[in-house]
Motif scaffolding. Structure first.
Motif, PDB file in Angstrom:
ATOM      1  N   THR A   3       0.844  -1.198   0.000  1.00  0.00           N
ATOM      2  CA  THR A   3       0.000   0.000   0.000  1.00  0.00           C
ATOM      3  C   THR A   3       0.878   1.246   0.000  1.00  0.00           C
ATOM      4  N   LYS A  42      -9.213  -2.106 -13.446  1.00  0.00           N
ATOM      5  CA  LYS A  42     -10.197  -1.255 -14.114  1.00  0.00           C
ATOM      6  C   LYS A  42      -9.963  -1.231 -15.623  1.00  0.00           C
ATOM      7  N   GLY A  84       2.438   2.184  -3.355  1.00  0.00           N
ATOM      8  CA  GLY A  84       1.520   2.466  -4.457  1.00  0.00           C
ATOM      9  C   GLY A  84       1.143   1.261  -5.296  1.00  0.00           C
ATOM     10  N   LYS A 127      -0.805  -1.265  -4.615  1.00  0.00           N
ATOM     11  CA  LYS A 127      -2.235  -1.555  -4.535  1.00  0.00           C
ATOM     12  C   LYS A 127      -3.025  -0.667  -5.498  1.00  0.00           C
ATOM     13  N   ASP A 128      -2.676   0.607  -5.551  1.00  0.00           N
ATOM     14  CA  ASP A 128      -3.351   1.536  -6.464  1.00  0.00           C
ATOM     15  C   ASP A 128      -3.067   1.185  -7.921  1.00  0.00           C
ATOM     16  N   GLN A 129      -1.818   0.780  -8.214  1.00  0.00           N
ATOM     17  CA  GLN A 129      -1.473   0.373  -9.577  1.00  0.00           C
ATOM     18  C   GLN A 129      -2.295  -0.838 -10.011  1.00  0.00           C
ATOM     19  N   LYS A 185      -5.200  -1.818  -8.779  1.00  0.00           N
ATOM     20  CA  LYS A 185      -6.598  -1.411  -8.890  1.00  0.00           C
ATOM     21  C   LYS A 185      -6.843  -0.767 -10.261  1.00  0.00           C
ATOM     22  N   ALA A 186      -5.925   0.102 -10.671  1.00  0.00           N
ATOM     23  CA  ALA A 186      -6.035   0.764 -11.972  1.00  0.00           C
ATOM     24  C   ALA A 186      -5.943  -0.258 -13.108  1.00  0.00           C
TER      25      ALA A 186
END
Length: 97
Positions: free
Chosen positions: A35, A48, A38, A40-42, A44-45
């Motif tokens: 987390t 999507k 970054g 986790k955000d990568q 998630k993106a």
């Protein structure tokens, strides 16, 4: 080392980590580090993107996992891998039988 010996050693290490509660501590550390950097955000993106490309009605959870797993593994920073490995080695050295 033969595959059988390697499998046995992995099973023994995993059992020792689990029994002593270290496996859960390592998982929590990994979650926090991923987390923090970054990752986790990568991921998630990326999920999507895949869903947008294929369409929500045409993607199963299994498809998504197959699609993102290689990228997810590749994106884990070496520093995180090294820290986990050091902690596992230190644990094993401390609890060697």
């Amino acid at each position: 080392m033969s595959n059988v010996k390697e499998s046995r050693m992995r099973a023994t290490v995993n059992q020792k980590l689990t029994e002593m509660g270290e496996r859960e501590r390592l998982k929590e550390l990994l979650r926090a580090k991923l987390t923090e950097c970054g990752w986790k955000d990568q991921m998630k993106a990326h999920c999507k993107e895949v869903i947008k490309e294929k369409g929500l009605d045409h993607v199963t959870v299994e498809d998504l996992v197959l699609e993102i797993t290689p990228k997810g593994r590749a994106l884990v920073p070496d520093s995180v891998k090294k820290e986990l490995l050091q902690r596992i080695r230190a644990f094993l050295a401390q609890h060697a039988t």
